[in-house]
Write a protein that holds these residues in place. Sequence first.
Motif, PDB file in Angstrom:
ATOM      1  N   ALA A 445      22.676  -9.780  26.035  1.00  0.00           N
ATOM      2  CA  ALA A 445      23.700 -10.248  25.088  1.00  0.00           C
ATOM      3  C   ALA A 445      24.115  -9.132  24.140  1.00  0.00           C
ATOM      4  CB  ALA A 445      23.181 -11.442  24.304  1.00  0.00           C
ATOM      5  N   LYS A 446      25.392  -9.088  23.822  1.00  0.00           N
ATOM      6  CA  LYS A 446      25.898  -8.110  22.857  1.00  0.00           C
ATOM      7  C   LYS A 446      25.938  -8.767  21.481  1.00  0.00           C
ATOM      8  CE  LYS A 446      28.517  -5.263  26.083  1.00  0.00           C
ATOM      9  NZ  LYS A 446      29.828  -4.672  26.439  1.00  0.00           N
ATOM     10  N   TRP A 447      24.818  -8.667  20.794  1.00  0.00           N
ATOM     11  CA  TRP A 447      24.654  -9.324  19.497  1.00  0.00           C
ATOM     12  C   TRP A 447      25.402  -8.590  18.407  1.00  0.00           C
ATOM     13  CZ3 TRP A 447      22.475 -13.941  19.910  1.00  0.00           C
ATOM     14  CH2 TRP A 447      21.544 -14.180  20.913  1.00  0.00           C
ATOM     15  N   SER A 448      25.922  -9.345  17.458  1.00  0.00           N
ATOM     16  CA  SER A 448      26.539  -8.767  16.254  1.00  0.00           C
ATOM     17  C   SER A 448      25.554  -8.879  15.091  1.00  0.00           C
ATOM     18  CB  SER A 448      27.825  -9.515  15.904  1.00  0.00           C
ATOM     19  OG  SER A 448      27.515 -10.835  15.450  1.00  0.00           O
ATOM     20  N   ALA A 449      25.886  -8.226  13.973  1.00  0.00           N
ATOM     21  CA  ALA A 449      25.034  -8.309  12.787  1.00  0.00           C
ATOM     22  C   ALA A 449      24.938  -9.746  12.282  1.00  0.00           C
ATOM     23  CB  ALA A 449      25.582  -7.395  11.693  1.00  0.00           C
TER      24      ALA A 449
END
Length: 698
Positions: A445-449
């Motif tokens: 997964a491309k997690w954000s802050a």
Amino acid sequence: MPAHEHESDTTTDPLAHERAHLAASRAALRAMREDAQALNIRDVTANWVNAAVLQAQIADRIKSLADLSHTPLFFGRLDYLHVVGAAQAEGAEGEQFYIGRRHVHDADGDPMVIDWRAPVSQPFYRASRKDPLDVGQRRRFGYTGGELTAYEDEHLTDPTETERTSKLLQAEIERPRVGPMRDIVATIQPEQDEIVRSGLGGSVCVQGGPGTGKTAVGLHRVAYLLYAHRERLARTGTLVIGPNKSFLHYIEQVLPALGEMEVKQATVDDLVTAQVEVRSTDDARAAVVKGDARMAEVLRRAIRSHVTMPAEPVMVVRGSRRWRVPAYEIEEMVKELLARDMRYGAAHEALPQRIAHAVLVRMEEAGEAPDDRVQNAVARTPAVKAAVKAIWPAVEPSKLVLRLLSDPEFLAAHADGLLSEDEQKTILWALPGSGKKPARSVKSAKWSAADAVLIDEAADLVARTHSLGHVVIDEAQDLSPMQYRAVGRRCSTGSATVLGDLAQGTTPWSTRSWEEALHHLGKSDAVVEELTAGFRVPREVIAYASRLLPLISPGLAAVESVRESPGSLSVRAVGAAETGALDAAVVAACAESLEQEGSTGLIAADARIPALAEALTAAGHSYLSPGQETTAESRLTLVPASLAKGLEYDYVVLDEPAAVVDGEPDERTGLRRLYVALTRAVSGLIVLHAAPLPEQLG
């Protein structure tokens, strides 16, 4: 209050006397350090674990006793009229107390320099002619390159002496700065000192405009609390939270200069990214929804949805006997745990013990005498484990958040009545047009802050986050409600110092009021203090920037600078027709500023940075990036407007204000970013523009 400068070395010369005391104090500090270095831990402990701990403590002690050659060991002296308070244990009537950054004593243990945080030092900051606090004379010292070169006396009980502004105090405040942020221990003002010395038990929120010293106040408050409550805070820990790495690097030397080596520093992202790697950025709309406090309830519902009521009894086999716990009895246990609103993980651990206890009751009723070991054994039996797995399964926080953001039905079920359909679509990953494909696993997964903050919230719902004794949050106006909750978890049993300026809020989710922010932090009872006296930014500069306040933060009081500095502001229009004219004018303004002593910051819209970097290089000017330390040889820093907050430079060249405003998603945020950029200058500001200025500055 005249300042005195002398070159005489006679014993009748007061300056020579003070220089002698400085030399003797430095010798005493060296002796204290040598004593610490000479300690042999093998003489006091045989346990290797204790020895390692003691060795680390000794190493820290040695570091804290370093004599920094360019840092004055003491900066003031108090001459008391009588023996008062803490002074009784340290000297007789009429004794003089030298006030400095750390305590220094001679070979007999008598104090030569008193720590600025000690009670006897407090009148140095608070005493006045109206309330002299039993101080007859306050003396300030002036230094040049670490050498004592001047002194200035203030006779607080002399009715014939008129009150004047301290020239040495003003010179110290205005001293050009190269390198990281310095402490302000010699220049703390009475209203700042009240905040610095407020107790550990209560939380404090400091609203302070540019140049009011709020960051320094927060750091000095940490130093004071460590002095006054060292044992407790050594056990529970302290933390300083800043907006970005550049800012933390800028402030990182303040506490060590005061002898405090153990305070950790981090950004909010540092705190919440332990479980996942941040590899993506949300658009503003998604980040606002993910940062909304309503997401905490969405997560709570989603976690509790894993609990299902039992449909069958639990049958435990012990030897030749079978013990049956009916489904209705287990259901009562589950409902009781849910009603207590325990952490999900704690309840997951408690349920098998509850079931096992019910089995033990049956054993006792049958005439057996089981003990706690039997209960633990029953709790570990396959039947009980299987029941708990079905009823109250373990939850992995990152997997839970992954499902919420990937599964529209799961999100809708738990966001019902909390988030609108549009808000749900905004944060879902897999919707057409979102630009994201559904992630197959936590790792891919491309997690954000903002996602990491959600995972941190979920992790706390499963298991309680460790709480520290005290946390300082700087530039706090830029935190989202969910970020406030993340920080609040780190000081749930401790206290907090919240520092910020509502007018400098430049995130789409920046807080609208300190009352709201403190509520999300879990510190609604915090005292809100407002600093309105500016000591760093010249009056002409702050007045110009304050023209933006009615639009960016209506009702907020403007900073009243105490610094008169005629000519500190220059606003220059550049002909827009000529290609490269603005770049050339900016380079020339940087060269002009570098002719002055101190640091220069060139601040520009992020999009303008590459062009200005090329222009500076072509003109032969080397430059630093924010976070790199300025030196006497390298005093120019090229600063993207997005990273300017919290930083200060003696001279600032501001490139194209309209571009700074246009670089943000809306006008108010853009004008707030411009307000930040306009207020980074300590001695002079040059504003250059080819496009028209925002009408508020016209």
